[in-house]
Design an enzyme around this catalytic site. Structure first.
Site, PDB file in Angstrom:
ATOM      1  N   SER A   1      10.209  17.789  -1.200  1.00 17.13           N
ATOM      2  CA  SER A   1      11.205  18.731  -1.702  1.00 17.13           C
ATOM      3  C   SER A   1      10.484  19.986  -2.189  1.00 17.13           C
ATOM      4  CB  SER A   1      11.940  18.123  -2.885  1.00 17.13           C
ATOM      5  OG  SER A   1      12.735  17.088  -2.444  1.00 17.13           O
ATOM      6  N   LYS A  25       6.038  30.785  -0.476  1.00 17.90           N
ATOM      7  CA  LYS A  25       4.940  29.853  -0.211  1.00 17.90           C
ATOM      8  C   LYS A  25       3.625  30.609  -0.168  1.00 17.90           C
ATOM      9  CE  LYS A  25       7.814  28.429   3.204  1.00 17.90           C
ATOM     10  NZ  LYS A  25       8.304  27.706   4.385  1.00 17.90           N
ATOM     11  N   CYS A  75      35.478  -3.280 -21.292  1.00 13.13           N
ATOM     12  CA  CYS A  75      35.057  -2.883 -19.945  1.00 13.13           C
ATOM     13  C   CYS A  75      36.273  -2.856 -19.022  1.00 13.13           C
ATOM     14  CB  CYS A  75      34.015  -3.865 -19.413  1.00 13.13           C
ATOM     15  SG  CYS A  75      33.628  -3.611 -17.687  1.00 13.13           S
ATOM     16  N   ASP A  88       3.092  13.613  35.625  1.00 12.87           N
ATOM     17  CA  ASP A  88       3.505  15.009  35.725  1.00 12.87           C
ATOM     18  C   ASP A  88       4.000  15.336  37.132  1.00 12.87           C
ATOM     19  OD1 ASP A  88       3.045  15.440  33.112  1.00 12.87           O
ATOM     20  OD2 ASP A  88       1.066  16.343  33.359  1.00 12.87           O
ATOM     21  N   LYS A 102      16.106  30.338   2.053  1.00 20.79           N
ATOM     22  CA  LYS A 102      16.257  28.881   1.943  1.00 20.79           C
ATOM     23  C   LYS A 102      17.570  28.537   2.630  1.00 20.79           C
ATOM     24  CE  LYS A 102      16.110  25.091  -1.426  1.00 20.79           C
ATOM     25  NZ  LYS A 102      16.708  24.193  -0.499  1.00 20.79           N
ATOM     26  N   LYS A 115      16.629  29.848  -6.424  1.00 17.54           N
ATOM     27  CA  LYS A 115      18.008  29.599  -5.994  1.00 17.54           C
ATOM     28  C   LYS A 115      18.953  30.647  -6.563  1.00 17.54           C
ATOM     29  CE  LYS A 115      18.980  25.374  -5.216  1.00 17.54           C
ATOM     30  NZ  LYS A 115      19.128  24.298  -4.287  1.00 17.54           N
ATOM     31  N   CYS A 165      28.642  -2.042 -20.891  1.00 19.33           N
ATOM     32  CA  CYS A 165      29.142  -3.392 -20.716  1.00 19.33           C
ATOM     33  C   CYS A 165      27.913  -4.277 -20.628  1.00 19.33           C
ATOM     34  CB  CYS A 165      29.953  -3.478 -19.420  1.00 19.33           C
ATOM     35  SG  CYS A 165      30.327  -5.177 -18.961  1.00 19.33           S
TER      36      CYS A 165
HETATM   37  S1  IVH Z   1       9.564  24.835   3.018  1.00 17.57           S
HETATM   38  C1  IVH Z   1       6.883  21.107   1.563  1.00 17.57           C
HETATM   39  N1  IVH Z   1      11.240  26.666   3.794  1.00 17.57           N
HETATM   40  O1  IVH Z   1      14.736  23.006   1.391  1.00 17.57           O
HETATM   41  C2  IVH Z   1       8.152  21.852   1.576  1.00 17.57           C
HETATM   42  N2  IVH Z   1      12.154  24.594   3.101  1.00 17.57           N
HETATM   43  O2  IVH Z   1      14.435  21.781  -1.290  1.00 17.57           O
HETATM   44  C3  IVH Z   1       8.431  22.487   2.878  1.00 17.57           C
HETATM   45  N3  IVH Z   1      14.593  24.466   3.268  1.00 17.57           N
HETATM   46  O3  IVH Z   1      13.943  19.795   2.467  1.00 17.57           O
HETATM   47  C4  IVH Z   1       9.754  23.117   2.846  1.00 17.57           C
HETATM   48  N4  IVH Z   1      14.899  26.479   4.080  1.00 17.57           N
HETATM   49  O4  IVH Z   1      14.876  21.303   4.250  1.00 17.57           O
HETATM   50  C5  IVH Z   1      11.118  25.419   3.322  1.00 17.57           C
HETATM   51  N5  IVH Z   1      12.562  28.382   4.562  1.00 17.57           N
HETATM   52  C6  IVH Z   1      12.452  27.151   4.091  1.00 17.57           C
HETATM   53  C7  IVH Z   1      13.581  26.321   3.882  1.00 17.57           C
HETATM   54  C8  IVH Z   1      13.377  25.040   3.376  1.00 17.57           C
HETATM   55  C9  IVH Z   1      15.493  25.349   3.695  1.00 17.57           C
HETATM   56  C10 IVH Z   1      14.932  23.121   2.771  1.00 17.57           C
HETATM   57  C11 IVH Z   1      14.085  22.034   3.363  1.00 17.57           C
HETATM   58  C12 IVH Z   1      13.673  21.133   2.232  1.00 17.57           C
HETATM   59  C13 IVH Z   1      14.483  21.660   1.101  1.00 17.57           C
HETATM   60  C14 IVH Z   1      13.678  21.531  -0.176  1.00 17.57           C
END
Ligand code: IVH
Length: 683
Positions: free
Chosen positions: A82, A292, A428, A44, A111, A316, A444
């Site tokens: 995902s 969430k 084919c 440091d 999202k 979505k 094929c």
């Molecule tokens: S929560 C365990 N929050 O969406 C999952 N994901 O389809 C934690 N994404 O790969 C993800 N905005 O890259 C979360 N506000 C958000 C988000 C988000 C975009 C993406 C993320 C993930 C994908 C999943």
């Protein structure tokens, strides 16, 4: 004593250079090799001195030896999963109902439509940034991430954590600088993050922004000894507030809490409506809203599937649609021998992406759509998946193809084709073998068909992360017949590779090294990489856990059927696919067995517990979430299925159980109510 005379500035510059060199050396020992030679206090001191002399010095933004982005794979300490997706109101209601036993407090965030990034901080310093990749393993992109202005190289908390978020390009920057060179900001964000050189023309990472959505703390027994203990928050909303405090920009969040299920669902839906309105004016692209569960301990209880956590949902936006004209159909033979029709259409923009090719899936789909070349068609793009043709709108007019542009901005100049019914091939397109009709698919059956071979080799190389072996190289290898089966790639010499177009000594050595690195593997990896028709990576792992050795795989016969179908998630169809795949390739497997070292996989423990051998289906409204009951059944050794058949052992039925209860009663399946079911678990 001789002195070298330095002017004051020269002396300072020399000191700066020495400090930078020492920091580079010690960072590499510390962060990359984990063998520090000096104490943290000493380190440091070097850092602080350099900072006082030249606060902008690039070494202060660099940790360890700089790694070229994309050249090193990173195993995520916490897998990047995902999200489960929903588009309808009823799916949101279902999500609320399934999580409600764990609380009605949710965090909602947009999202963001960009590229996921994981930032690893050790003792508060950014030591590594990596892409999501497969979710288990991504690519090291530290050098580019450090160029993103709002990613701090130091947090104001000196501990060990992983921060996850989305890298996006703000729309105004995109429109001003990049609209001519890239189809959308998302592609650009992903490209800029992964590029090897800043001047590769893919976009500058300093034009990107990072918005965090998650933080994970390294457990105390794994953290750096000098780091403070892992933090524990009760709710996600607190961890988001904390991120803000230590210098990270989180994606904007709201907390939603309802009084009952209905009220909660309505509140979440109101949030989707708010974002639908704000989507057009948002500074970045978003493709939905993420919900969430706030309480972190309850998230643990709900757990996750291999694909997504059960405590989150991505709602979505409804898919975008557009119309275009079908110009022609190309038939392509894939790795499994399926011959797929690929539609060529007049360029059309759907959700910001220019589409010119789209799959028609199989011959059955072509018939179902009743589509002819020269027809006007409706195209839909759902989320980030490939667009598809969903409807035929009859013969097109010349005006339907006017004023269109290719993805690169060049005007489209094609003519409107005359209406012609599609020609379904008999042989084919690659090897002329007579095609077989297998349900909705044309196939094929020639295992050495060059198209199948090239795609199987590519699949093999992708699965084993040999990214030095790309499509062009594989096509050439197959074309000049240097390779006639997958194992042949392990017999190639460096000279043979160098004899091919665009292969120099360095790239050939890279290929040889990658091949050498995959001469040993375990049976599960082998079976995954082989990519037998109908056997994806998860099934491959499940089968390997039962078959265990390469010799046993080669010797597989009808007698093994029983133990294969006993594997969780395996039915007769898949078991037969495996056997047919193995029998068709017996010579190749023998060859692999000679040329590679394929190690044994430990046998997957047979499930144990009071419910072994029994199958359950769950229906109706129960006091506890179905998922929780399903987990309990599995923990007790039972199997959970989603349909009722005569083979089912028990149906667990709650209030308002509908057709499943009727069917079970009709078939004489045992039906349990919640009390009876709980009694069954008692020893
Ligand atoms: S929560 C365990 N929050 O969406 C999952 N994901 O389809 C934690 N994404 O790969 C993800 N905005 O890259 C979360 N506000 C958000 C988000 C988000 C975009 C993406 C993320 C993930 C994908 C999943």
């Amino acid at each position: 004593m001789g002195w070298i005379e330095f002017g004051r500035d020269d002396a300072t510059s020399a000191r700066i250079a020495t400090l930078a060199e020492q920091i580079a050396h010690h960072s590499n020992l510390y962060y990359n090799l984990a063998t520090p030679e000096i104490s943290d206090v000493e380190f440091d001191a070097l850092w602080d001195e350099l900072k006082s002399l030249d606060s902008e010095h690039p070494q202060l933004r660099r940790v360890g030896a700089p790694i070229p982005p994309g050249s090193v794979k990173v195993t995520h300490r916490f897998p990047m999963r995902s999200l489960d997706k929903a588009t309808g109101d009823d799916e949101v209601a279902h999500f609320v109902a399934e999580t409600t036993a764990h609380g009605r407090r949710f965090v909602a965030q947009p999202k963001l439509d960009g590229s996921a990034l994981s930032l690893e901080y050790r003792r508060g310093r950014l030591v590594r940034a990596s892409t999501r990749g497969s979710g288990e393993r991504g690519e090291d992109v530290t050098a580019n991430a450090l160029r993103i202005p709002n990613i701090p190289d130091r947090l104001s908390w000196e501990g060990d954590c992983h921060v996850r978020g989305e890298v996006v390009m703000h729309l105004d920057v995109f429109r001003e600088k990049y609209a001519d060179i890239a189809p959308n900001p998302r592609n650009l964000a992903a490209g800029s993050l992964r590029q090897k050189n800043i001047d590769s023309g893919k976009g500058d990472a300093s034009d990107l922004a990072f918005h965090a959505y998650d933080v994970r703390f390294v457990p105390n027994d794994e953290k750096h000894p000098d780091s403070p203990d892992a933090l524990q928050f009760e709710g996600d909303s607190e961890s988001i507030a904390w991120l803000r405090k230590v210098g990270i920009t989180p994606a904007e969040e709201v907390v939603i809490e309802g009084s009952d299920d209905d009220d909660t669902t309505q509140a979440l839906l109101a949030e989707t409506k708010r974002w639908t309105q704000e989507r057009d004016t948002a500074v970045w692209e978003l493709d939905g809203v993420v919900f969430k569960l706030d309480n972190l301990a309850k998230r643990e209880l709900l757990g996750q599937t291999a694909h997504h956590p059960r405590w989150a949902l991505a709602w979505k936006f409804p898919p975008e649609e557009a119309t275009t004209v079908l110009l022609g159909i190309d038939w392509q033979t894939g790795r499994t021998g399926a011959v797929t029709p690929v539609a060529r259409v007049a360029p059309v923009v759907v959700s910001g992406v220019t589409v010119e090719n789209t799959t028609l899936h199989n011959v059955g789909e072509v018939e179902r759509l009743g589509v002819s070349i020269g027809d006007k068609v409706r195209v839909v793009r759902r989320g980030d998946v490939i667009p598809k043709i969903i409807e035929t709108l009859g013969p097109a007019q010349v005006s339907d193809i006017e004023g269109r542009f290719h993805a690169d901005g060049e005007p489209f100049t094609g003519d409107l084709p005359a209406k012609t019914p599609p020609q379904v091939p008999i042989d084919c397109p690659e090897c002329n073998t007579n095609l077989e009709l297998d349900g909705a698919f044309l196939r094929c059956s020639n295992l050495s068909c060059p198209a199948r071979l090239a795609r199987s080799i590519l699949y093999w190389c992708r699965a084993l992360e040999m990214d030095g072996i790309g499509e062009k190289l594989v096509d050439q290898l197959c074309e000049v017949k240097l390779v006639k089966t997958i194992p042949d790639i392990y017999r190639l010499t460096s000279e043979q590779i160098q004899s091919l177009e665009r292969m120099a000594e360095k790239s050939a050595t890279n290929v040889m090294n990658q091949l050498d690195a995959t001469r040993e593997m375990s049976l599960d990896t082998f079976l995954s990489a082989l990519g037998l028709p109908g056997i994806g990576p998860e099934l491959a792992t499940a089968f390997a856990g039962e078959i265990c050795t390469m010799d046993a795989l080669i010797a597989l016969s009808e007698e093994d059927l029983g133990r294969l179908v006993a594997i969780e998630g395996v039915g007769e169809t898949v078991a037969y696919s495996l056997m047919a795949g193995v029998t068709d390739r017996s010579e190749m497997l023998e060859d692999f067995n000679r040329i590679l070292t394929i190690s044994e996989v430990a046998k997957t423990e047979a499930p144990s517990g009071p419910l072994v051998g029994l199958s359950f289906c769950i229906t109706g409204t129960l006091n506890r979430p179905r998922k929780e009951i399903a987990l309990q059944i599995k923990a007790a050794g039972g199997k959970v299925v989603s349909t009722v058949s005569g083979k089912l052992d028990f149906l667990v039925a709650g209030e308002n159980a509908g057709s499943k209860l009727e069917k079970a009663t009709r078939l004489g399946v045992n039906v349990l109510n919640e009390v009876e079911w709980e009694a069954m678990l008692q020893p």
